[in-house]
Write a protein that holds these residues in place. Structure first.
Motif, short mmCIF file in Angstrom:
data_model
loop_
_atom_site.label_atom_id
_atom_site.label_comp_id
_atom_site.label_asym_id
_atom_site.label_seq_id
_atom_site.Cartn_x
_atom_site.Cartn_y
_atom_site.Cartn_z
N ASP A 29 -6.32 -5.96 5.48
CA ASP A 29 -7.38 -4.94 5.46
C ASP A 29 -7.20 -4.02 4.25
O ASP A 29 -8.18 -3.65 3.60
N PHE A 30 -5.96 -3.64 3.98
CA PHE A 30 -5.70 -2.74 2.85
C PHE A 30 -5.96 -3.43 1.52
O PHE A 30 -6.50 -2.82 0.59
N THR A 31 -5.61 -4.71 1.43
CA THR A 31 -5.91 -5.47 0.22
C THR A 31 -7.41 -5.58 0.03
O THR A 31 -7.93 -5.38 -1.07
N GLU A 32 -8.13 -5.85 1.11
CA GLU A 32 -9.59 -5.97 1.04
C GLU A 32 -10.24 -4.63 0.66
O GLU A 32 -11.16 -4.59 -0.15
N LYS A 33 -9.74 -3.53 1.23
CA LYS A 33 -10.32 -2.23 0.90
C LYS A 33 -10.11 -1.92 -0.58
O LYS A 33 -11.03 -1.45 -1.26
N ALA A 34 -8.93 -2.20 -1.09
CA ALA A 34 -8.67 -2.00 -2.52
C ALA A 34 -9.58 -2.89 -3.35
O ALA A 34 -10.15 -2.44 -4.37
N ASP A 35 -9.77 -4.13 -2.93
CA ASP A 35 -10.66 -5.05 -3.65
C ASP A 35 -12.10 -4.54 -3.64
O ASP A 35 -12.81 -4.63 -4.65
N GLN A 36 -12.54 -3.99 -2.51
CA GLN A 36 -13.90 -3.45 -2.42
C GLN A 36 -14.09 -2.30 -3.41
O GLN A 36 -15.12 -2.23 -4.09
N TYR A 41 -16.33 -0.57 -8.90
CA TYR A 41 -16.19 -0.01 -10.24
C TYR A 41 -16.03 -1.08 -11.31
O TYR A 41 -15.68 -0.77 -12.44
N SER A 42 -16.28 -2.34 -10.91
CA SER A 42 -16.20 -3.48 -11.85
C SER A 42 -14.88 -3.49 -12.61
O SER A 42 -14.85 -3.72 -13.82
N LEU A 43 -13.80 -3.24 -11.89
CA LEU A 43 -12.49 -3.24 -12.52
C LEU A 43 -12.01 -4.68 -12.67
O LEU A 43 -12.00 -5.44 -11.72
N GLU A 44 -11.63 -5.02 -13.87
CA GLU A 44 -11.14 -6.37 -14.13
C GLU A 44 -9.77 -6.56 -13.48
O GLU A 44 -8.93 -5.65 -13.49
N ALA A 45 -9.55 -7.75 -12.93
CA ALA A 45 -8.26 -8.07 -12.34
C ALA A 45 -7.17 -7.85 -13.38
O ALA A 45 -7.35 -8.16 -14.56
N GLN A 46 -6.09 -7.27 -12.92
CA GLN A 46 -4.92 -6.97 -13.75
C GLN A 46 -5.14 -5.83 -14.75
O GLN A 46 -4.25 -5.54 -15.54
N THR A 51 -4.71 -2.67 -10.99
CA THR A 51 -3.32 -2.76 -10.56
C THR A 51 -2.89 -1.51 -9.82
O THR A 51 -2.23 -1.59 -8.77
N ALA A 52 -3.27 -0.34 -10.32
CA ALA A 52 -2.92 0.92 -9.65
C ALA A 52 -3.54 0.99 -8.26
O ALA A 52 -2.88 1.44 -7.30
N MET A 53 -4.78 0.56 -8.13
CA MET A 53 -5.46 0.59 -6.83
C MET A 53 -4.74 -0.33 -5.84
O MET A 53 -4.45 0.06 -4.70
N GLN A 54 -4.44 -1.54 -6.27
CA GLN A 54 -3.77 -2.50 -5.40
C GLN A 54 -2.39 -1.99 -4.97
O GLN A 54 -2.03 -2.07 -3.79
N ARG A 55 -1.63 -1.45 -5.91
CA ARG A 55 -0.30 -0.93 -5.59
C ARG A 55 -0.37 0.26 -4.64
O ARG A 55 0.43 0.39 -3.72
N GLY A 101 -1.04 9.11 -3.94
CA GLY A 101 -1.12 7.98 -4.87
C GLY A 101 -2.42 7.22 -4.71
O GLY A 101 -3.04 6.81 -5.71
N VAL A 102 -2.86 7.02 -3.47
CA VAL A 102 -4.15 6.37 -3.23
C VAL A 102 -5.27 7.24 -3.80
O VAL A 102 -6.18 6.74 -4.48
N CYS A 103 -5.19 8.54 -3.55
CA CYS A 103 -6.21 9.47 -4.07
C CYS A 103 -6.30 9.38 -5.60
O CYS A 103 -7.40 9.32 -6.15
N HIS A 104 -5.16 9.38 -6.25
CA HIS A 104 -5.16 9.32 -7.72
C HIS A 104 -5.73 8.00 -8.22
O HIS A 104 -6.51 7.98 -9.19
N ALA A 105 -5.39 6.89 -7.57
CA ALA A 105 -5.93 5.59 -7.98
C ALA A 105 -7.44 5.54 -7.79
O ALA A 105 -8.17 5.07 -8.67
N VAL A 106 -7.92 6.04 -6.65
CA VAL A 106 -9.36 6.07 -6.40
C VAL A 106 -10.05 7.01 -7.39
O VAL A 106 -11.07 6.67 -7.99
N PHE A 107 -9.47 8.18 -7.57
CA PHE A 107 -10.06 9.17 -8.48
C PHE A 107 -10.15 8.60 -9.89
O PHE A 107 -11.21 8.64 -10.52
N ASP A 108 -9.05 8.05 -10.40
CA ASP A 108 -9.03 7.53 -11.77
C ASP A 108 -10.01 6.38 -11.95
O ASP A 108 -10.67 6.28 -12.99
N SER A 109 -10.13 5.54 -10.95
CA SER A 109 -11.06 4.41 -11.04
C SER A 109 -12.51 4.86 -10.96
O SER A 109 -13.38 4.27 -11.59
#
Length: 184
Positions: A29-36, A41-46, A51-55, A101-109
């Motif tokens: 579920d967490f992997t899927e939410k990060a993928d969503q 934001y059309s973020l390219e894999a890697q 990467t920050a969002m997934q981590r 950390g999740v907030c920062h990844a979401v915010f930056d993306s």
């Protein structure tokens, strides 16, 4: 406000995280939410943001699993999640750092123009990615924008998410983030 608001908000967070709607949250579920969010934001894999969002989401899952998977089955029920957060997991500095950390990844993306602020349009993309209703999105943005400048700063965003997970006080802007305040 009563603890009922906090519990309702935690159930709302759980519902957002339970991407397959099976009544449990897992690493999938967490992997899927990060993928969503990455797709929104059309973020390219890697890419660095991807990467920050997934981590960040993987770390959040581990924090939740350690604090809430009381029966050790590798998944967390809504009852386990709410009980763990209400019993102090959300107050643990390590947990809050992980959430930050999740907030920062979401915010930056979501800060597509890199100006250090989230506009209403950028915020709507976050909420669209997690299937929140337009009226909840509007109310959440208006409450998170505590200084009324028409954008959400990183500090406003992080403080809001922390309040969502810890506060039963309607005066805290984050308590409005998942629409459990009666604004639906």
């Amino acid at each position: 406000m009563s603890q009922e608001l906090l519990e309702a908000n935690l159930i709302g967070v759980f519902t957002v995280l339970d991407t397959d709607g099976d009544g449990h949250i897992t690493v999938a579920d967490f992997t899927e939410k990060a993928d969503q969010l990455c797709a929104a934001y059309s973020l390219e894999a890697q890419s660095p943001h991807h990467t920050a969002m997934q981590r960040a989401y993987a770390a959040w899952w581990e924090q939740i699993r350690r604090g809430a998977d009381s029966d050790g089955d590798g998944r967390v029920s809504q009852a386990e999640f709410v009980a763990a957060i209400r019993s102090g997991t959300a107050a643990d500095p390590g947990y809050l750092q992980t959430v930050d950390g999740v907030c920062h990844a979401v915010f930056d993306s979501s800060d597509g123009d890199g100006d250090g602020r989230i506009s209403r349009e950028e915020f709507e993309r976050i909420y669209g990615a997690v299937d929140m209703q337009a009226d909840v999105t509007r109310v959440a943005f208006d409450h998170l924008d505590t200084d009324g400048d028409g954008v959400i700063s990183r500090e406003e965003f992080v403080a809001g998410v922390r309040a969502l997970l810890t506060s039963a006080d309607l005066s805290q802007p984050g308590t409005w983030m998942v629409g459990e305040t009666g604004v639906r």
